[in-house]
Design an enzyme around this catalytic site. Sequence first.
Site, PDB file in Angstrom:
ATOM      1  N   THR A   1      39.233  47.861  33.689  1.00 51.87           N
ATOM      2  CA  THR A   1      38.442  48.821  32.935  1.00 51.87           C
ATOM      3  C   THR A   1      38.692  48.611  31.446  1.00 51.87           C
ATOM      4  O   THR A   1      39.651  47.956  31.043  1.00 51.87           O
ATOM      5  CB  THR A   1      38.804  50.273  33.302  1.00 51.87           C
ATOM      6  OG1 THR A   1      40.165  50.508  32.899  1.00 51.87           O
ATOM      7  CG2 THR A   1      38.660  50.518  34.789  1.00 51.87           C
TER       8      THR A   1
ATOM      9  N   LEU B   1      45.139  49.883  42.145  1.00 54.67           N
ATOM     10  CA  LEU B   1      45.598  49.508  40.813  1.00 54.67           C
ATOM     11  C   LEU B   1      44.448  49.585  39.821  1.00 54.67           C
ATOM     12  O   LEU B   1      43.309  49.286  40.149  1.00 54.67           O
ATOM     13  CB  LEU B   1      46.162  48.076  40.810  1.00 54.67           C
ATOM     14  CG  LEU B   1      47.349  47.805  41.751  1.00 54.67           C
ATOM     15  CD1 LEU B   1      47.705  46.334  41.721  1.00 54.67           C
ATOM     16  CD2 LEU B   1      48.543  48.640  41.350  1.00 54.67           C
ATOM     17  N   ASP B   2      44.754  50.006  38.612  1.00 49.93           N
ATOM     18  CA  ASP B   2      43.758  50.025  37.544  1.00 49.93           C
ATOM     19  C   ASP B   2      44.470  49.663  36.256  1.00 49.93           C
ATOM     20  O   ASP B   2      45.249  50.457  35.727  1.00 49.93           O
ATOM     21  CB  ASP B   2      43.105  51.407  37.432  1.00 49.93           C
ATOM     22  CG  ASP B   2      42.121  51.460  36.271  1.00 49.93           C
ATOM     23  OD1 ASP B   2      41.744  50.386  35.784  1.00 49.93           O
ATOM     24  OD2 ASP B   2      41.750  52.562  35.863  1.00 49.93           O
ATOM     25  N   LYS B   3      44.227  48.484  35.772  1.00 52.45           N
ATOM     26  CA  LYS B   3      44.878  48.040  34.537  1.00 52.45           C
ATOM     27  C   LYS B   3      43.850  48.042  33.419  1.00 52.45           C
ATOM     28  O   LYS B   3      42.917  47.254  33.410  1.00 52.45           O
ATOM     29  CB  LYS B   3      45.465  46.644  34.711  1.00 52.45           C
ATOM     30  CG  LYS B   3      46.238  46.159  33.497  1.00 52.45           C
ATOM     31  CD  LYS B   3      46.847  44.792  33.764  1.00 52.45           C
ATOM     32  CE  LYS B   3      47.656  44.332  32.546  1.00 52.45           C
ATOM     33  NZ  LYS B   3      46.850  44.249  31.334  1.00 52.45           N
ATOM     34  N   THR B   4      44.014  48.974  32.484  1.00 49.00           N
ATOM     35  CA  THR B   4      43.071  49.070  31.378  1.00 49.00           C
ATOM     36  C   THR B   4      43.067  47.769  30.591  1.00 49.00           C
ATOM     37  O   THR B   4      44.104  47.240  30.215  1.00 49.00           O
ATOM     38  CB  THR B   4      43.456  50.245  30.460  1.00 49.00           C
ATOM     39  OG1 THR B   4      43.436  51.438  31.240  1.00 49.00           O
ATOM     40  CG2 THR B   4      42.491  50.362  29.304  1.00 49.00           C
TER      41      THR B   4
END
Length: 209
Positions: free
Chosen positions: A84, A77-80
């Site tokens: 980030t 998972l990558d949640k701006t």
Amino acid sequence: SVAACAGVFFVGLLRGYGLLQMLKTAISLAVAAVPEGLPTVATTTLALGIGRMRNQKVLIRQLEAVETLGAVQVICLDKTGTLTLNRMSVVALHSGLRRVVVTNGRFLAEGRPVLPSEQDELLRLIHVAVLCNETEIDGDAGAQVLNGSATENALVHMALAAEVDVTSLRRRYPRLRMDYRAENRLYMSSVHALDESRRLVAVKGNPAE
């Protein structure tokens, strides 16, 4: 299915049928019943899975999605904004056969500082990254704002750290045409005027292309 087959087997024995005969009958019943019951069992199982996931506040609209999730082994998972900031930066350059690390606005080759202005090949690489680029620079030198994609902004930030005057560079090589990256064209190129008869083509993208 197993319970029904076992029941038929024992009832047949109690009624006086032979052991081998009832064993064959029970096995035949199992062979016939299992395939017929599989769709019902699968649908019921998936529906129960949806119910359990709904208790965890997860909404599933399609039964097949539960089966797919059951096969997942790793979830990334990558949640701006949380993991980030959507602010990319250049961390290394490869100029010729040399690797140049970029850290805190400094350029280091083999641990020693490098001035891009004194390295012709490195400077040309930075110029290409700036020319084949759609990021626009607003504001003066003290408060510059970059308007563009995160990737292209990172390239312009790198050029500014190398003390490249991006605005003057673009005026010196006015852009005549831009060919964008596409599904079957894994690179982007721009054509710039050098003089009345010569052109400069700046390219960035997949090196193999």
